[in-house]
Design a protein around this motif. Structure first.
Motif, PDB file in Angstrom:
ATOM      1  N   ILE A 121       0.870  -1.176   0.000  1.00 54.08           N
ATOM      2  CA  ILE A 121       0.000   0.000   0.000  1.00 54.08           C
ATOM      3  C   ILE A 121       0.910   1.229   0.000  1.00 54.08           C
ATOM      4  O   ILE A 121       1.767   1.361   0.879  1.00 54.08           O
ATOM      5  CB  ILE A 121      -0.885   0.047   1.264  1.00 54.08           C
ATOM      6  CG1 ILE A 121      -1.762  -1.206   1.393  1.00 54.08           C
ATOM      7  CG2 ILE A 121      -1.743   1.333   1.286  1.00 54.08           C
ATOM      8  CD1 ILE A 121      -2.895  -1.324   0.413  1.00 54.08           C
ATOM      9  N   THR A 122       0.741   2.119  -0.981  1.00 56.23           N
ATOM     10  CA  THR A 122       1.524   3.355  -0.975  1.00 56.23           C
ATOM     11  C   THR A 122       0.587   4.539  -0.734  1.00 56.23           C
ATOM     12  O   THR A 122      -0.616   4.472  -1.024  1.00 56.23           O
ATOM     13  CB  THR A 122       2.259   3.585  -2.318  1.00 56.23           C
ATOM     14  OG1 THR A 122       1.281   3.855  -3.327  1.00 56.23           O
ATOM     15  CG2 THR A 122       3.104   2.385  -2.714  1.00 56.23           C
ATOM     16  N   ARG A 123       1.183   5.603  -0.215  1.00 51.88           N
ATOM     17  CA  ARG A 123       0.417   6.829  -0.017  1.00 51.88           C
ATOM     18  C   ARG A 123      -0.113   7.344  -1.359  1.00 51.88           C
ATOM     19  O   ARG A 123      -1.275   7.700  -1.488  1.00 51.88           O
ATOM     20  CB  ARG A 123       1.315   7.882   0.656  1.00 51.88           C
ATOM     21  CG  ARG A 123       0.653   9.229   0.846  1.00 51.88           C
ATOM     22  CD  ARG A 123       1.530  10.172   1.642  1.00 51.88           C
ATOM     23  NE  ARG A 123       1.639   9.770   3.036  1.00 51.88           N
ATOM     24  CZ  ARG A 123       0.706  10.014   3.973  1.00 51.88           C
ATOM     25  NH1 ARG A 123      -0.403  10.654   3.653  1.00 51.88           N
ATOM     26  NH2 ARG A 123       0.877   9.617   5.203  1.00 51.88           N
ATOM     27  N   VAL A 159      -6.599  -5.644  11.686  1.00 51.63           N
ATOM     28  CA  VAL A 159      -5.642  -6.751  11.757  1.00 51.63           C
ATOM     29  C   VAL A 159      -4.298  -6.421  11.095  1.00 51.63           C
ATOM     30  O   VAL A 159      -3.249  -6.791  11.606  1.00 51.63           O
ATOM     31  CB  VAL A 159      -6.240  -8.024  11.105  1.00 51.63           C
ATOM     32  CG1 VAL A 159      -5.239  -9.173  11.149  1.00 51.63           C
ATOM     33  CG2 VAL A 159      -7.540  -8.433  11.808  1.00 51.63           C
ATOM     34  N   PHE A 160      -4.350  -5.688   9.954  1.00 55.35           N
ATOM     35  CA  PHE A 160      -3.113  -5.502   9.192  1.00 55.35           C
ATOM     36  C   PHE A 160      -2.660  -4.042   9.173  1.00 55.35           C
ATOM     37  O   PHE A 160      -3.462  -3.139   8.953  1.00 55.35           O
ATOM     38  CB  PHE A 160      -3.308  -5.969   7.743  1.00 55.35           C
ATOM     39  CG  PHE A 160      -3.563  -7.430   7.632  1.00 55.35           C
ATOM     40  CD1 PHE A 160      -2.511  -8.339   7.761  1.00 55.35           C
ATOM     41  CD2 PHE A 160      -4.839  -7.918   7.411  1.00 55.35           C
ATOM     42  CE1 PHE A 160      -2.737  -9.703   7.664  1.00 55.35           C
ATOM     43  CE2 PHE A 160      -5.078  -9.277   7.313  1.00 55.35           C
ATOM     44  CZ  PHE A 160      -4.026 -10.172   7.450  1.00 55.35           C
ATOM     45  N   ARG A 161      -1.361  -3.851   9.326  1.00 52.83           N
ATOM     46  CA  ARG A 161      -0.789  -2.500   9.238  1.00 52.83           C
ATOM     47  C   ARG A 161      -1.042  -1.876   7.880  1.00 52.83           C
ATOM     48  O   ARG A 161      -1.300  -0.685   7.767  1.00 52.83           O
ATOM     49  CB  ARG A 161       0.725  -2.584   9.431  1.00 52.83           C
ATOM     50  CG  ARG A 161       1.080  -2.758  10.852  1.00 52.83           C
ATOM     51  CD  ARG A 161       2.443  -2.176  11.141  1.00 52.83           C
ATOM     52  NE  ARG A 161       2.633  -2.306  12.573  1.00 52.83           N
ATOM     53  CZ  ARG A 161       3.771  -2.528  13.172  1.00 52.83           C
ATOM     54  NH1 ARG A 161       4.871  -2.585  12.457  1.00 52.83           N
ATOM     55  NH2 ARG A 161       3.827  -2.654  14.462  1.00 52.83           N
ATOM     56  N   SER A 162      -0.921  -2.691   6.833  1.00 52.52           N
ATOM     57  CA  SER A 162      -1.087  -2.155   5.473  1.00 52.52           C
ATOM     58  C   SER A 162      -2.491  -1.566   5.305  1.00 52.52           C
ATOM     59  O   SER A 162      -2.643  -0.475   4.756  1.00 52.52           O
ATOM     60  CB  SER A 162      -0.844  -3.258   4.448  1.00 52.52           C
ATOM     61  OG  SER A 162      -1.613  -4.404   4.769  1.00 52.52           O
ATOM     62  N   TYR A 163      -3.497  -2.264   5.794  1.00 55.91           N
ATOM     63  CA  TYR A 163      -4.865  -1.763   5.656  1.00 55.91           C
ATOM     64  C   TYR A 163      -5.145  -0.599   6.613  1.00 55.91           C
ATOM     65  O   TYR A 163      -5.949   0.281   6.302  1.00 55.91           O
ATOM     66  CB  TYR A 163      -5.883  -2.885   5.880  1.00 55.91           C
ATOM     67  CG  TYR A 163      -5.919  -3.876   4.742  1.00 55.91           C
ATOM     68  CD1 TYR A 163      -6.329  -3.484   3.473  1.00 55.91           C
ATOM     69  CD2 TYR A 163      -5.535  -5.199   4.935  1.00 55.91           C
ATOM     70  CE1 TYR A 163      -6.352  -4.382   2.428  1.00 55.91           C
ATOM     71  CE2 TYR A 163      -5.563  -6.111   3.890  1.00 55.91           C
ATOM     72  CZ  TYR A 163      -5.970  -5.700   2.639  1.00 55.91           C
ATOM     73  OH  TYR A 163      -5.999  -6.589   1.611  1.00 55.91           O
ATOM     74  N   ALA A 164      -4.485  -0.614   7.762  1.00 59.86           N
ATOM     75  CA  ALA A 164      -4.620   0.530   8.675  1.00 59.86           C
ATOM     76  C   ALA A 164      -4.061   1.778   8.004  1.00 59.86           C
ATOM     77  O   ALA A 164      -4.625   2.876   8.127  1.00 59.86           O
ATOM     78  CB  ALA A 164      -3.901   0.244   9.985  1.00 59.86           C
ATOM     79  N   PHE A 184     -16.944   3.421   7.388  1.00 59.19           N
ATOM     80  CA  PHE A 184     -15.899   2.394   7.394  1.00 59.19           C
ATOM     81  C   PHE A 184     -16.502   1.025   7.634  1.00 59.19           C
ATOM     82  O   PHE A 184     -17.463   0.887   8.395  1.00 59.19           O
ATOM     83  CB  PHE A 184     -14.869   2.691   8.493  1.00 59.19           C
ATOM     84  CG  PHE A 184     -14.208   4.026   8.302  1.00 59.19           C
ATOM     85  CD1 PHE A 184     -13.072   4.147   7.528  1.00 59.19           C
ATOM     86  CD2 PHE A 184     -14.769   5.171   8.858  1.00 59.19           C
ATOM     87  CE1 PHE A 184     -12.483   5.384   7.315  1.00 59.19           C
ATOM     88  CE2 PHE A 184     -14.196   6.413   8.654  1.00 59.19           C
ATOM     89  CZ  PHE A 184     -13.046   6.523   7.882  1.00 59.19           C
ATOM     90  N   ALA A 185     -15.928   0.036   6.979  1.00 64.40           N
ATOM     91  CA  ALA A 185     -16.375  -1.338   7.238  1.00 64.40           C
ATOM     92  C   ALA A 185     -15.206  -2.280   7.028  1.00 64.40           C
ATOM     93  O   ALA A 185     -14.319  -2.008   6.198  1.00 64.40           O
ATOM     94  CB  ALA A 185     -17.521  -1.709   6.310  1.00 64.40           C
ATOM     95  N   TYR A 186     -15.194  -3.368   7.767  1.00 64.63           N
ATOM     96  CA  TYR A 186     -14.203  -4.413   7.522  1.00 64.63           C
ATOM     97  C   TYR A 186     -14.723  -5.300   6.396  1.00 64.63           C
ATOM     98  O   TYR A 186     -15.925  -5.524   6.271  1.00 64.63           O
ATOM     99  CB  TYR A 186     -13.949  -5.226   8.792  1.00 64.63           C
ATOM    100  CG  TYR A 186     -13.402  -4.389   9.924  1.00 64.63           C
ATOM    101  CD1 TYR A 186     -12.312  -3.552   9.708  1.00 64.63           C
ATOM    102  CD2 TYR A 186     -13.979  -4.414  11.183  1.00 64.63           C
ATOM    103  CE1 TYR A 186     -11.809  -2.766  10.729  1.00 64.63           C
ATOM    104  CE2 TYR A 186     -13.482  -3.634  12.222  1.00 64.63           C
ATOM    105  CZ  TYR A 186     -12.394  -2.799  11.985  1.00 64.63           C
ATOM    106  OH  TYR A 186     -11.906  -2.025  12.991  1.00 64.63           O
ATOM    107  N   ILE A 187     -13.807  -5.783   5.600  1.00 64.94           N
ATOM    108  CA  ILE A 187     -14.195  -6.507   4.382  1.00 64.94           C
ATOM    109  C   ILE A 187     -15.093  -7.707   4.665  1.00 64.94           C
ATOM    110  O   ILE A 187     -16.041  -7.972   3.922  1.00 64.94           O
ATOM    111  CB  ILE A 187     -12.946  -6.931   3.560  1.00 64.94           C
ATOM    112  CG1 ILE A 187     -13.334  -7.645   2.259  1.00 64.94           C
ATOM    113  CG2 ILE A 187     -12.005  -7.813   4.372  1.00 64.94           C
ATOM    114  CD1 ILE A 187     -14.061  -6.810   1.244  1.00 64.94           C
ATOM    115  N   ASP A 188     -14.832  -8.420   5.743  1.00 61.25           N
ATOM    116  CA  ASP A 188     -15.634  -9.623   5.995  1.00 61.25           C
ATOM    117  C   ASP A 188     -17.089  -9.245   6.293  1.00 61.25           C
ATOM    118  O   ASP A 188     -18.023  -9.800   5.716  1.00 61.25           O
ATOM    119  CB  ASP A 188     -15.031 -10.492   7.102  1.00 61.25           C
ATOM    120  CG  ASP A 188     -14.526  -9.700   8.300  1.00 61.25           C
ATOM    121  OD1 ASP A 188     -14.509  -8.456   8.241  1.00 61.25           O
ATOM    122  OD2 ASP A 188     -14.164 -10.326   9.314  1.00 61.25           O
ATOM    123  N   ALA A 189     -17.281  -8.261   7.156  1.00 58.01           N
ATOM    124  CA  ALA A 189     -18.638  -7.814   7.464  1.00 58.01           C
ATOM    125  C   ALA A 189     -19.281  -7.188   6.224  1.00 58.01           C
ATOM    126  O   ALA A 189     -20.483  -7.335   5.984  1.00 58.01           O
ATOM    127  CB  ALA A 189     -18.610  -6.811   8.603  1.00 58.01           C
TER     128      ALA A 189
END
Ligand code: NAI
Ligand code: MG
Length: 323
Positions: A121-123, A159-164, A184-189
């Motif tokens: 993930i890049t800025r 869970v993940f730094r990249s997604y944070a 905002f939503a988590y992908i699973d939900a």
């Protein structure tokens, strides 16, 4: 075997619609069948879409505690009927150059025991896709008289730094677009929300792999892959294509649904209008989209995948006639 009676506490979770009704019958049957050293007790808990509409929560703490304290959970079903007048019209922005696809062809496999792909993930990449999502949201709000205006960031930031980091850059970008709501939503939900209530969404933005999956799922909420247009849009070039693939199972039979591709062509016209500041070509796109909506009201224009019998050509003819 023990001679003492075994007591089992069952969490009775009816949910929405017919859920409570069918669970009530199962409970009556369990009550009738118990005995011979077995006893069930039932305690009701609330979940579901109606509860969410009422309280903003679909799975309240009390219900979770009840389920934890029970020996087993008997569940009905959750989810509401499409509300009258609900329009499913949402856009998914899938970042398309990095994420889990960044290592495409460049992952590593160590012997026969280990394989690794890296999620990047890049800025720059995140800002670019978030900015486009907000701009599009603003454009849609203008067109729809400001009816819905919301950008939903979907990730796994818990869970993940990249997604944070994806979420962080999204939030920073949002500051330049005051007046547009963020969500905002988590992908699973999110996979559940999109199935249950797609009309709640306006613009959705996510990382490459999550976008790959959610976009196919999203296609199903609007009638299937034969109905879902898409565009791969860069800073300079735009490539427009249906979301589906080559469908080898029906290729050459003249029964494929052309609407996804026709709607991709409409999307192409609107993109050209924005790129070239030419409202006339934007209007061509609007005309095509309206003609598709009009054509599809007649069953004769529908191909098999959406419940009709039309051939590919007949569906195209119907759109042209509506134009
Ligand atoms: P697919 O999208 O080709 O087909 C999935 C299912 O949807 C099939 O049952 C198919 O009959 C149906 N379907 C798809 N488009 C339809 C339409 N316009 N009208 C009616 N029904 C339609 O996906 P699948 O089967 O996973 O992949 C088949 C091939 O397509 C593979 O070689 C795959 O790599 C390629 N593909 C190419 C894409 C692209 O060029 N952008 C995207 C996805 C897959
Ligand atoms: Mg795909």
């Amino acid at each position: 075997m023990s001679t003492r009676t075994s007591h089992y506490k069952i969490a009775e979770i009816g949910g929405d619609g017919i859920g409570p009704e069918v669970v009530a019958e199962a409970v009556r049957v369990l009550e009738a069948a118990q005995g011979d050293g077995v006893h069930f007790s039932f305690e009701r808990g609330e979940v579901g879409a109606a509860l969410y509409q009422r309280t903003g929560e679909d799975l309240p703490r009390d219900t979770v505690d009840l389920c934890r304290s029970a020996n087993a959970i008997l569940f009905g079903a959750a989810g509401l009927a499409l509300p009258p007048g609900a329009i499913i019209d949402y856009v998914i922005f899938r970042e398309n150059t990095e994420g889990l696809f960044a290592s495409l062809g460049g992952g590593s496999k160590v012997g026969e025991d280990l394989a690794v792909d890296t999620l990047v993930i890049t800025r720059k990449g995140t800002e670019r896709i978030a900015r486009r999502a907000f701009e599009t949201c603003r454009g849609r709000a203008d067109r729809a008289g400001g009816a819905v205006s919301k950008v939903t960031c979907v990730d796994k930031a818990n869970v993940f730094r990249s997604y944070a980091f994806f979420r962080q850059v999204f939030q920073e970008t949002a500051r330049s677009f005051r007046g547009i709501k963020t969500d905002f939503a988590y992908i699973d939900a999110m996979t559940m929300y999109v199935v249950q209530a797609p009309w709640r969404y306006d613009v959705i933005v996510l990382e490459n792999m999550f976008g790959d999956i959610l976009s196919d799922l999203g296609a199903a909420t609007v009638g299937g892959l034969g109905m879902a247009p898409s565009g791969d849009i860069g800073d300079r070039w735009g490539l427009f294509q249906p979301s589906h693939g080559t469908a080898p199972d029906i290729a050459g039979k003249g029964i494929a649904n052309p609407m996804a591709t026709i709607l991709s062509a409409a999307m192409m016209c609107r993109w050209l209008g924005a790129q070239h500041k030419d409202p006339r070509v934007t209007a061509v796109g609007d005309r095509i989209e309206a003609a598709v909506a009009k054509a599809l009201q007649v069953p004769k224009a529908r191909t098999r995948d959406i419940g009709g019998e039309a051939s590919t050509r007949a569906a195209g003819d119907a759109v042209i006639k509506a134009l």
